[in-house]
Design a protein around this motif. Structure first.
Motif, mmCIF file in Angstrom:
data_model
loop_
_atom_site.group_PDB
_atom_site.id
_atom_site.type_symbol
_atom_site.label_atom_id
_atom_site.label_comp_id
_atom_site.label_asym_id
_atom_site.label_seq_id
_atom_site.Cartn_x
_atom_site.Cartn_y
_atom_site.Cartn_z
ATOM 1 N N LEU A 175 -14.663 25.405 -3.509
ATOM 2 C CA LEU A 175 -15.070 25.409 -2.114
ATOM 3 C C LEU A 175 -13.815 25.681 -1.289
ATOM 4 C CD1 LEU A 175 -17.414 22.290 -2.124
ATOM 5 C CD2 LEU A 175 -18.080 24.698 -2.077
ATOM 6 N N THR A 176 -13.818 26.780 -0.573
ATOM 7 C CA THR A 176 -12.658 27.225 0.205
ATOM 8 C C THR A 176 -13.145 27.759 1.533
ATOM 9 O OG1 THR A 176 -11.622 27.933 -1.875
ATOM 10 C CG2 THR A 176 -10.628 28.728 0.164
ATOM 11 N N LEU A 177 -12.703 27.188 2.622
ATOM 12 C CA LEU A 177 -13.129 27.643 3.943
ATOM 13 C C LEU A 177 -12.385 28.917 4.328
ATOM 14 C CD1 LEU A 177 -14.837 27.086 6.470
ATOM 15 C CD2 LEU A 177 -12.877 25.835 7.390
ATOM 16 N N VAL A 178 -13.159 29.955 4.639
ATOM 17 C CA VAL A 178 -12.607 31.234 5.087
ATOM 18 C C VAL A 178 -13.379 31.685 6.319
ATOM 19 C CG1 VAL A 178 -12.321 33.684 4.495
ATOM 20 C CG2 VAL A 178 -11.859 31.932 2.780
ATOM 21 N N GLN A 192 -27.402 27.621 7.744
ATOM 22 C CA GLN A 192 -26.631 27.161 8.896
ATOM 23 C C GLN A 192 -26.142 25.724 8.724
ATOM 24 O OE1 GLN A 192 -25.670 29.144 11.725
ATOM 25 N NE2 GLN A 192 -26.245 30.620 10.149
ATOM 26 N N ILE A 193 -26.947 24.868 8.114
ATOM 27 C CA ILE A 193 -26.516 23.487 7.850
ATOM 28 C C ILE A 193 -25.323 23.472 6.908
ATOM 29 C CG2 ILE A 193 -27.179 21.339 6.675
ATOM 30 C CD1 ILE A 193 -29.998 21.733 7.927
ATOM 31 N N LEU A 194 -25.381 24.283 5.843
ATOM 32 C CA LEU A 194 -24.248 24.335 4.908
ATOM 33 C C LEU A 194 -22.987 24.882 5.577
ATOM 34 C CD1 LEU A 194 -25.720 25.407 1.456
ATOM 35 C CD2 LEU A 194 -24.698 23.231 2.096
ATOM 36 N N LYS A 195 -23.139 25.834 6.463
ATOM 37 C CA LYS A 195 -21.975 26.372 7.175
ATOM 38 C C LYS A 195 -21.361 25.319 8.099
ATOM 39 C CE LYS A 195 -23.310 31.212 6.911
ATOM 40 N NZ LYS A 195 -23.962 32.322 7.600
ATOM 41 N N LEU A 196 -22.197 24.547 8.793
ATOM 42 C CA LEU A 196 -21.680 23.460 9.635
ATOM 43 C C LEU A 196 -20.970 22.416 8.781
ATOM 44 C CD1 LEU A 196 -24.616 22.993 12.171
ATOM 45 C CD2 LEU A 196 -22.341 23.958 12.630
ATOM 46 N N TRP A 197 -21.571 22.103 7.627
ATOM 47 C CA TRP A 197 -20.933 21.167 6.707
ATOM 48 C C TRP A 197 -19.574 21.695 6.257
ATOM 49 C CZ3 TRP A 197 -19.563 22.121 1.635
ATOM 50 C CH2 TRP A 197 -19.065 21.020 0.929
ATOM 51 N N ALA A 198 -19.521 22.978 5.908
ATOM 52 C CA ALA A 198 -18.260 23.579 5.457
ATOM 53 C C ALA A 198 -17.198 23.497 6.548
ATOM 54 C CB ALA A 198 -18.489 25.031 5.041
ATOM 55 N N LEU A 199 -17.577 23.768 7.784
ATOM 56 C CA LEU A 199 -16.623 23.698 8.893
ATOM 57 C C LEU A 199 -16.089 22.280 9.101
ATOM 58 C CD1 LEU A 199 -18.339 26.035 11.492
ATOM 59 C CD2 LEU A 199 -16.143 26.421 10.349
ATOM 60 N N GLU A 200 -16.939 21.294 8.892
ATOM 61 C CA GLU A 200 -16.542 19.902 9.095
ATOM 62 C C GLU A 200 -15.762 19.321 7.917
ATOM 63 O OE1 GLU A 200 -16.990 17.830 11.780
ATOM 64 O OE2 GLU A 200 -17.674 19.621 12.856
ATOM 65 N N THR A 201 -16.013 19.836 6.725
ATOM 66 C CA THR A 201 -15.521 19.195 5.509
ATOM 67 C C THR A 201 -14.408 19.948 4.790
ATOM 68 O OG1 THR A 201 -17.770 18.381 5.192
ATOM 69 C CG2 THR A 201 -16.296 18.193 3.313
ATOM 70 N N LEU A 202 -14.472 21.265 4.802
ATOM 71 C CA LEU A 202 -13.573 22.058 3.953
ATOM 72 C C LEU A 202 -12.337 22.534 4.699
ATOM 73 C CD1 LEU A 202 -16.261 24.184 2.089
ATOM 74 C CD2 LEU A 202 -15.201 22.032 1.366
ATOM 75 N N SER A 203 -11.384 23.016 3.912
ATOM 76 C CA SER A 203 -10.159 23.597 4.456
ATOM 77 C C SER A 203 -9.878 24.885 3.682
ATOM 78 C CB SER A 203 -8.997 22.619 4.303
ATOM 79 O OG SER A 203 -8.552 22.592 2.953
ATOM 80 N N PRO A 204 -8.880 25.648 4.108
ATOM 81 C CA PRO A 204 -8.531 26.862 3.361
ATOM 82 C C PRO A 204 -7.941 26.588 1.972
ATOM 83 C CG PRO A 204 -7.724 26.992 5.616
ATOM 84 C CD PRO A 204 -8.199 25.589 5.400
ATOM 85 N N VAL A 205 -7.674 25.331 1.679
ATOM 86 C CA VAL A 205 -7.155 24.961 0.360
ATOM 87 C C VAL A 205 -8.332 24.819 -0.599
ATOM 88 C CG1 VAL A 205 -5.891 23.223 -0.959
ATOM 89 C CG2 VAL A 205 -5.193 23.767 1.392
ATOM 90 N N PRO A 206 -8.366 25.598 -1.695
ATOM 91 C CA PRO A 206 -9.492 25.532 -2.640
ATOM 92 C C PRO A 206 -9.693 24.133 -3.218
ATOM 93 C CG PRO A 206 -8.119 27.442 -3.093
ATOM 94 C CD PRO A 206 -7.378 26.613 -2.084
#
Length: 150
Positions: free
Chosen positions: A38-41, A14-28
C-alpha cells in the motif's frame, strides 16, 4: 442491475480512496508479503506516467466515458456478463474522473512489489483501475445480447 451496481462500486472506490488519504503515506507498506504494498501516490496523469499534468482533460474524458456507458446501460437489457463489464468500466471511469476533477489528481494506493520482470515496475493503481481492467477483460468473453427463450 447497473442502476444499483455502478453507484455501489463507485461508493466503495471513493471510500477506499478517502481511507488511503487518511491512512497511507508514500512509503510502501506491505499488504501481501512482497507481492502487494500500500503506497499513496497522487497521480496527475494516466497510467504508466502518460499525460502527466493533464488531470482536467482526463477527468472530463473519464466522466464522458462513464456517462456514455450509463446511457448505454439504461437503453436496453444486455446479457448479464456484458452488463457487469460495462458497469465495472463505468464505475472505474467515474471514480477516477471524480478524483481528477475534484482533486486535480487520482488517489492511487495499490503497489505490486513483485520481482517478476514484467510487473516489477508496474505503476501504482487503485480500485477504479481494477474495475476498468476487469470490465475490459470481461468484454472479451461476454455475449452482448441476451439469449432468447423459444
Amino acid at each position: 442491475m447497473p442502476t444499483v451496481l455502478v453507484p455501489l462500486l463507485l461508493t466503495f472506490d471513493q471510500i477506499l480512496k478517502l481511507w488511503a488519504l487518511e491512512t497511507l503515506s508514500p512509503v510502501p507498506k506491505p499488504l501481501l508479503g512482497d507481492l502487494l504494498y500500500l503506497t499513496l501516490v497522487k497521480n496527475t496523469g494516466a497510467g504508466f506516467g502518460l499525460l502527466q499534468g493533464k488531470a482536467s482533460l482526463l477527468g472530463w474524458l473519464s466522466l464522458l466515458v462513464g456517462a456514455a456507458l450509463l446511457y448505454l446501460l439504461a437503453q436496453k437489457r444486455y446479457a448479464p456478463l456484458f452488463t457487469l463489464a460495462l458497469s465495472l468500466i463505468a464505475a472505474g471511469a467515474l471514480g477516477n474522473g471524480i478524483d481528477r476533477l475534484g482533486r486535480g489528481w487520482v488517489v492511487d494506493y495499490l503497489d505490486l512489489g513483485t520481482p517478476i520482470p514484467l510487473l516489477a515496475n508496474f505503476p501504482v493503481f487503485n480500485l477504479a483501475d481494477v474495475y476498468v481492467t476487469l470490465g475490459a477483460l470481461l468484454l472479451l468473453f461476454a455475449p452482448r445480447r441476451r439469449k432468447r427463450a423459444f
